[in-house]
Scaffold this motif. Structure first.
Motif, PDB file in Angstrom:
ATOM      1  N   ALA A  36       0.834  -1.191   0.000  1.00  0.00           N
ATOM      2  CA  ALA A  36       0.000   0.000   0.000  1.00  0.00           C
ATOM      3  C   ALA A  36       0.877   1.252   0.000  1.00  0.00           C
ATOM      4  O   ALA A  36       1.863   1.326   0.723  1.00  0.00           O
ATOM      5  CB  ALA A  36      -0.906  -0.007   1.218  1.00  0.00           C
ATOM      6  N   GLU A  54       0.321   3.839   1.397  1.00  0.00           N
ATOM      7  CA  GLU A  54       0.282   4.400   2.740  1.00  0.00           C
ATOM      8  C   GLU A  54       1.475   3.925   3.584  1.00  0.00           C
ATOM      9  O   GLU A  54       1.927   4.624   4.477  1.00  0.00           O
ATOM     10  CB  GLU A  54      -1.027   4.032   3.454  1.00  0.00           C
ATOM     11  N   VAL A  55       1.958   2.722   3.289  1.00  0.00           N
ATOM     12  CA  VAL A  55       3.109   2.196   4.028  1.00  0.00           C
ATOM     13  C   VAL A  55       4.320   3.065   3.755  1.00  0.00           C
ATOM     14  O   VAL A  55       5.026   3.485   4.681  1.00  0.00           O
ATOM     15  CB  VAL A  55       3.392   0.723   3.648  1.00  0.00           C
ATOM     16  N   ALA A  61       4.338   6.152   2.555  1.00  0.00           N
ATOM     17  CA  ALA A  61       4.084   7.506   3.059  1.00  0.00           C
ATOM     18  C   ALA A  61       4.280   7.569   4.567  1.00  0.00           C
ATOM     19  O   ALA A  61       4.877   8.520   5.092  1.00  0.00           O
ATOM     20  CB  ALA A  61       2.671   7.951   2.685  1.00  0.00           C
ATOM     21  N   ALA A  62       3.811   6.550   5.272  1.00  0.00           N
ATOM     22  CA  ALA A  62       3.950   6.535   6.730  1.00  0.00           C
ATOM     23  C   ALA A  62       5.414   6.451   7.136  1.00  0.00           C
ATOM     24  O   ALA A  62       5.856   7.144   8.057  1.00  0.00           O
ATOM     25  CB  ALA A  62       3.165   5.369   7.324  1.00  0.00           C
ATOM     26  N   ARG A  99       7.861   9.125  12.382  1.00  0.00           N
ATOM     27  CA  ARG A  99       7.200   7.821  12.304  1.00  0.00           C
ATOM     28  C   ARG A  99       8.215   6.709  12.094  1.00  0.00           C
ATOM     29  O   ARG A  99       8.089   5.625  12.672  1.00  0.00           O
ATOM     30  CB  ARG A  99       6.131   7.832  11.208  1.00  0.00           C
ATOM     31  N   ILE A 104      -1.490   7.337  12.196  1.00  0.00           N
ATOM     32  CA  ILE A 104      -1.125   7.195  10.786  1.00  0.00           C
ATOM     33  C   ILE A 104      -0.446   5.844  10.540  1.00  0.00           C
ATOM     34  O   ILE A 104      -0.740   5.160   9.558  1.00  0.00           O
ATOM     35  CB  ILE A 104      -0.232   8.375  10.339  1.00  0.00           C
ATOM     36  N   GLU A 137      -3.214   3.264  10.623  1.00  0.00           N
ATOM     37  CA  GLU A 137      -4.021   3.292   9.402  1.00  0.00           C
ATOM     38  C   GLU A 137      -3.278   2.658   8.226  1.00  0.00           C
ATOM     39  O   GLU A 137      -3.897   2.096   7.332  1.00  0.00           O
ATOM     40  CB  GLU A 137      -4.425   4.730   9.074  1.00  0.00           C
ATOM     41  N   ALA A 138      -1.952   2.738   8.242  1.00  0.00           N
ATOM     42  CA  ALA A 138      -1.136   2.120   7.192  1.00  0.00           C
ATOM     43  C   ALA A 138      -0.942   0.625   7.441  1.00  0.00           C
ATOM     44  O   ALA A 138      -0.364  -0.069   6.613  1.00  0.00           O
ATOM     45  CB  ALA A 138       0.218   2.814   7.104  1.00  0.00           C
TER      46      ALA A 138
END
Length: 120
Positions: free
Chosen positions: A7, A9-10, A12-13, A19, A53, A56-57
């Motif tokens: 994803a 998101e992974v 981005a996180a 993070r 965050i 969510e990832a």
């Protein structure tokens, strides 16, 4: 493994430095929010936002223990990331083999082109 299984998101996180520091801290074991905030010199609301965050990832999960939330890493996205990165190992290995072959050929040509007295 295709990048589609990872994803966005992974990435981005993990791209955000705080993070990434949280993930590195959790690599050593589960920790409550307050301890994460303290260890990384972050404010608790800021830490909670980063953890949300990451959650969510799909990178972390929180378990409630008494009055606090204890966060730990989830292994699946890291296994997927490792497998995806592993696909690049073959690419680099092939390129390294080609470079080694090229350098060997170059060295052989230099020896042949060297004057008789300079050859080893």
């Amino acid at each position: 493994m295709s990048a589609a299984l990872l994803a966005p998101e992974v990435f981005a996180a993990l791209a955000e430095p705080n993070r990434l520091r949280i993930v590195e801290l959790l690599r050593d074991g589960a920790r409550p929010v307050g301890e994460i905030a303290e260890r990384l010199s972050l404010l608790q609301p800021q830490t909670s936002r980063h953890l949300r965050i990451l959650s969510e990832a799909g990178l972390v999960r929180a378990d409630r223990q008494a009055q606090s939330r204890v966060y730990h890493l989830l292994p699946t996205p890291f296994r997927s990331l490792e497998a995806w990165l592993g696909t690049f190992a073959q690419v680099w290995e092939t390129r390294t083999d080609r470079l080694d072959s090229y350098l060997s050929d170059l060295e052989a040509h230099e020896r042949l082109d060297a004057p008789q007295g300079d050859r080893e």
